[in-house]
Structure formats: structure tokens, C-alpha cells
Design a protein around this motif. Structure first.
Motif, mmCIF file in Angstrom:
data_model
loop_
_atom_site.group_PDB
_atom_site.id
_atom_site.type_symbol
_atom_site.label_atom_id
_atom_site.label_comp_id
_atom_site.label_asym_id
_atom_site.label_seq_id
_atom_site.Cartn_x
_atom_site.Cartn_y
_atom_site.Cartn_z
ATOM 1 N N GLN A 78 -37.529 -16.530 -32.978
ATOM 2 C CA GLN A 78 -37.132 -15.294 -32.303
ATOM 3 C C GLN A 78 -37.087 -14.160 -33.325
ATOM 4 N N GLN A 79 -38.015 -13.216 -33.215
ATOM 5 C CA GLN A 79 -38.094 -12.115 -34.167
ATOM 6 C C GLN A 79 -36.957 -11.124 -33.950
ATOM 7 N N PRO A 80 -36.650 -10.293 -34.951
ATOM 8 C CA PRO A 80 -35.667 -9.227 -34.743
ATOM 9 C C PRO A 80 -36.083 -8.366 -33.554
ATOM 10 N N PRO A 81 -35.134 -7.805 -32.828
ATOM 11 C CA PRO A 81 -35.456 -7.089 -31.589
ATOM 12 C C PRO A 81 -36.347 -5.872 -31.771
ATOM 13 N N GLY A 108 -20.568 16.472 -35.798
ATOM 14 C CA GLY A 108 -20.505 17.433 -34.703
ATOM 15 C C GLY A 108 -20.915 16.877 -33.352
ATOM 16 N N LEU A 109 -21.432 15.644 -33.313
ATOM 17 C CA LEU A 109 -21.787 15.044 -32.028
ATOM 18 C C LEU A 109 -20.513 14.761 -31.243
ATOM 19 N N GLU A 110 -20.384 15.356 -30.072
ATOM 20 C CA GLU A 110 -19.172 15.188 -29.279
ATOM 21 C C GLU A 110 -19.161 13.826 -28.587
ATOM 22 N N ILE A 111 -18.007 13.193 -28.604
ATOM 23 C CA ILE A 111 -17.874 11.873 -27.990
ATOM 24 C C ILE A 111 -18.192 11.941 -26.503
ATOM 25 N N SER A 112 -17.873 13.061 -25.880
ATOM 26 C CA SER A 112 -18.142 13.217 -24.444
ATOM 27 C C SER A 112 -19.634 13.248 -24.134
ATOM 28 N N ASP A 113 -20.474 13.502 -25.149
ATOM 29 C CA ASP A 113 -21.920 13.558 -24.943
ATOM 30 C C ASP A 113 -22.604 12.211 -25.152
ATOM 31 N N ILE A 114 -21.852 11.198 -25.545
ATOM 32 C CA ILE A 114 -22.442 9.880 -25.771
ATOM 33 C C ILE A 114 -22.488 9.120 -24.447
ATOM 34 N N THR A 115 -23.693 8.764 -24.028
ATOM 35 C CA THR A 115 -23.872 8.035 -22.770
ATOM 36 C C THR A 115 -24.328 6.600 -22.993
ATOM 37 N N ASP A 116 -24.975 6.342 -24.126
ATOM 38 C CA ASP A 116 -25.444 4.996 -24.454
ATOM 39 C C ASP A 116 -25.182 4.723 -25.925
ATOM 40 N N LEU A 117 -24.593 3.574 -26.202
ATOM 41 C CA LEU A 117 -24.307 3.182 -27.580
ATOM 42 C C LEU A 117 -24.367 1.657 -27.627
ATOM 43 N N SER A 118 -25.351 1.119 -28.340
ATOM 44 C CA SER A 118 -25.530 -0.332 -28.330
ATOM 45 C C SER A 118 -26.201 -0.800 -29.613
ATOM 46 N N TYR A 119 -26.238 -2.123 -29.816
ATOM 47 C CA TYR A 119 -26.893 -2.704 -30.978
ATOM 48 C C TYR A 119 -27.107 -4.191 -30.732
ATOM 49 N N TRP A 120 -27.874 -4.810 -31.625
ATOM 50 C CA TRP A 120 -28.120 -6.245 -31.576
ATOM 51 C C TRP A 120 -27.473 -6.889 -32.796
ATOM 52 N N VAL A 121 -26.917 -8.088 -32.603
ATOM 53 C CA VAL A 121 -26.231 -8.782 -33.695
ATOM 54 C C VAL A 121 -26.776 -10.203 -33.837
ATOM 55 N N PRO A 171 -24.562 -18.566 -32.001
ATOM 56 C CA PRO A 171 -24.917 -18.275 -33.388
ATOM 57 C C PRO A 171 -26.415 -18.428 -33.615
ATOM 58 N N ASN A 172 -26.897 -17.857 -34.706
ATOM 59 C CA ASN A 172 -28.292 -18.003 -35.134
ATOM 60 C C ASN A 172 -29.302 -17.551 -34.086
ATOM 61 N N VAL A 173 -28.925 -16.522 -33.330
ATOM 62 C CA VAL A 173 -29.820 -15.956 -32.330
ATOM 63 C C VAL A 173 -29.483 -14.476 -32.181
ATOM 64 N N TRP A 174 -30.482 -13.648 -31.915
ATOM 65 C CA TRP A 174 -30.246 -12.222 -31.698
ATOM 66 C C TRP A 174 -29.680 -12.010 -30.301
ATOM 67 N N GLN A 175 -28.545 -11.291 -30.212
ATOM 68 C CA GLN A 175 -27.926 -11.003 -28.926
ATOM 69 C C GLN A 175 -27.539 -9.521 -28.847
ATOM 70 N N PRO A 176 -27.712 -8.899 -27.661
ATOM 71 C CA PRO A 176 -27.396 -7.475 -27.506
ATOM 72 C C PRO A 176 -25.939 -7.235 -27.135
ATOM 73 N N TYR A 177 -25.398 -6.130 -27.647
ATOM 74 C CA TYR A 177 -24.047 -5.680 -27.306
ATOM 75 C C TYR A 177 -24.128 -4.208 -26.915
ATOM 76 N N ASP A 178 -23.631 -3.889 -25.722
ATOM 77 C CA ASP A 178 -23.670 -2.526 -25.195
ATOM 78 C C ASP A 178 -22.250 -1.968 -25.173
ATOM 79 N N ALA A 179 -21.976 -1.040 -26.079
ATOM 80 C CA ALA A 179 -20.612 -0.533 -26.253
ATOM 81 C C ALA A 179 -20.176 0.437 -25.174
ATOM 82 N N THR A 180 -21.082 0.802 -24.258
ATOM 83 C CA THR A 180 -20.714 1.707 -23.169
ATOM 84 C C THR A 180 -20.823 1.045 -21.797
ATOM 85 N N ALA A 181 -21.309 -0.185 -21.739
ATOM 86 C CA ALA A 181 -21.430 -0.885 -20.457
ATOM 87 C C ALA A 181 -20.070 -1.403 -20.000
ATOM 88 N N ALA A 182 -19.988 -1.762 -18.729
ATOM 89 C CA ALA A 182 -18.746 -2.311 -18.187
ATOM 90 C C ALA A 182 -18.315 -3.526 -18.994
#
Length: 262
Positions: A78-81, A108-121, A171-182
Motif C-alpha cells: 500500500q503506497q503512501p496516499p 491570519g487564516l481565520e478558524i471560521s474559514d476552515i471547512t476541511d482539515l484532514s490527513y493520513w497517518v 497498525p502498519n497501514v495508511w488510514q485517513p483522519y478528517d478533523a472536521t467530519a462528524a
């Protein structure tokens, strides 16, 4: 309420409007590109270890791989995403801490303007028991209380539930985390966290953070942070801020859409 940053914020409004529009309106990358896709060079010189937020002798560096194991076969396939590489993170024990991020472009980026924030671990361990994953950390000016000009807002992947975090962590696998999802969980440090009722002991959601900190803006940095809690060896890739994806590669940090200068 006004703070020492108010005047600066007002003078930056036109430029920040352009930044917000770019972050919100760039082409969405719903599917990671193929490993051989050529990335577009970004501001790699602005990304690196944040020394003032690093304790002990941990390490964070750009590398090729790692490849995950998604089947029972011993080979890792499984390659990096995004692309071919990632950000390797190694923390030796619970006394160490490291932060790797950008201390320039998100000011200067306002927190109210962030709609998507995510990463893979990728957690390179045999078991996730007792292992805390790296977090997304925003160093902000809360703009809430006179004289309080700093707090860090931290996404808690280990306390989040699906769809913010994988329903089954592995463990030992790439998995997504969405910091703005439910299902997401966040907390604010210092007096700000106590004031808005969003602490490590009693986290809140990102929507609640935006509501309770309507004028907060990134000040010092946006980063990936790990520690101080327990040892970790693994990697992070595909940090997404709205519709811009930051791809960690051995030769630098690349983004998948133009980033306006301001």
C-alpha cells in the motif's frame, strides 16, 4: 474584542480574502493521485521542525514510503496516499515532543474559514494499544479575551469516532483522519480552553470551536505535532487545508493547487 493583533488583521483583510477564496475554491482532490504523478513545487522552505515546540531528541524528516500492509501477505504494497513519500515521525518516549509545520503561510487564516482539515497517518507498530497518534495543531490568537493572545487548538484522533476517524484502527497501514467530519474531537490549551469549555479532559467539536471562537485566527503555525504522551514511530501524509493538499515527499513539501502570495 480587540487585541494587539486587531490593527494587523484589518490591514491584511484584502490579502486574506484572496487566501480564503483560494482555500475554499480550489479544485477538490477527492482521489489521491498515482504514485508517479508529478507534484507542483510549493513553499518547501517554509516547512520544517518547529524548534520551540520540540522537546528531547525526537525526529521528523521527509522520506520515500513507508508502504502499508493491507493483506495477509508479508510484502508491503500500500503506497503512501499522495505521491511516493511522507513525513516520518519518531518519538522515543513520553517525555519527548515534536512539531513539524509551517510558521509563515497560514498566519491570519481565520478558524471560521476552515471547512476541511484532514490527513493520513501510518503507525509503524505491532499494536495500537497505548499508542497516541500525531495530531493537527493550530497555534492561534483566540481574539476572545483582552490580554490573552495565544492558544493551541488540537485535533484528537484517538478520541474521535467515525467518520472523523477510521471505524477500525489498524497498525502498519495508511488510514485517513478528517478533523472536521462528524465525530471529531478537539481541545484548546490554556485559559482559552477553560473559558470556552473545550479542554483535554472535556473536548468539543470543531463546529463548537468555531462558534465559541468566532474571531480566532492562526498566528504562529499550523503543524503536525506528537507528544508528550508515549513513544511513536510512523508517518503522516496528505495534509489537507480546505481544498489545498500538502504532499510530503522526500524532496520537499508539495501542494496540489496554487497558493497565493500575501
Amino acid at each position: 474584542m480587540p487585541t494587539k493583533r486587531t490593527a494587523t488583521r484589518l490591514t491584511r483583510r484584502p490579502a486574506l480574502a484572496v487566501l480564503g477564496a483560494a482555500l475554499a475554491g480550489a479544485a477538490v482532490l477527492a482521489v489521491p493521485p498515482a504514485a508517479g504523478a508529478d507534484p507542483t513545487p510549493a513553499t518547501s522552505d517554509k516547512w520544517g521542525v518547529i524548534s520551540r515546540n520540540t522537546i528531547g531528541s525526537p525526529s521528523a524528516y521527509l522520506r520515500d514510503g513507508p508502504f502499508g500492509r493491507t493483506t495477509d501477505t508479508p510484502s508491503a504494497r500500500q503506497q503512501p496516499p499522495y505521491g511516493q513519500g511522507s513525513l516520518q515521525i519518531i518519538v522515543g518516549d513520553g517525555t519527548e515532543k515534536i512539531a513539524y509545520g509551517n510558521e509563515t503561510n497560514f498566519d491570519g487564516l481565520e478558524i471560521s474559514d476552515i471547512t476541511d482539515l484532514s490527513y493520513w497517518v501510518f503507525a509503524g507498530v505491532d499494536s495500537l494499544d497505548g499508542v497516541s497518534l500525531p495530531v493537527i495543531q493550530l497555534e492561534v490568537d483566540p481574539n476572545l479575551t483582552e490580554g490573552v493572545n495565544y492558544s493551541s487548538l488540537n485535533y484528537l484522533p484517538d478520541s474521535s469516532t467515525a467518520p472523523s476517524a477510521p471505524a477500525t484502527r489498524a497498525p502498519n497501514v495508511w488510514q485517513p483522519y478528517d478533523a472536521t467530519a462528524a465525530g471529531n474531537a478537539w481541545y484548546a490549551t490554556g485559559a482559552t480552553g477553560t473559558s470556552i469549555g473545550c479542554t483535554l479532559a472535556s473536548p468539543c467539536t470543531f463546529d463548537e470551536l468555531q462558534t465559541r471562537l468566532p474571531d480566532a485566527e492562526v498566528s504562529y503555525s499550523l503543524a503536525i505535532s506528537k507528544g508528550r504522551d508515549n513513544a511513536f514511530i510512523g508517518a503522516v501524509d496528505g495534509l489537507r487545508v480546505n481544498n489545498l493538499v500538502y504532499d510530503f515527499e522526500r524532496l520537499g513539501v508539495f501542494m496540489k493547487a496554487p497558493f497565493p502570495a500575501y
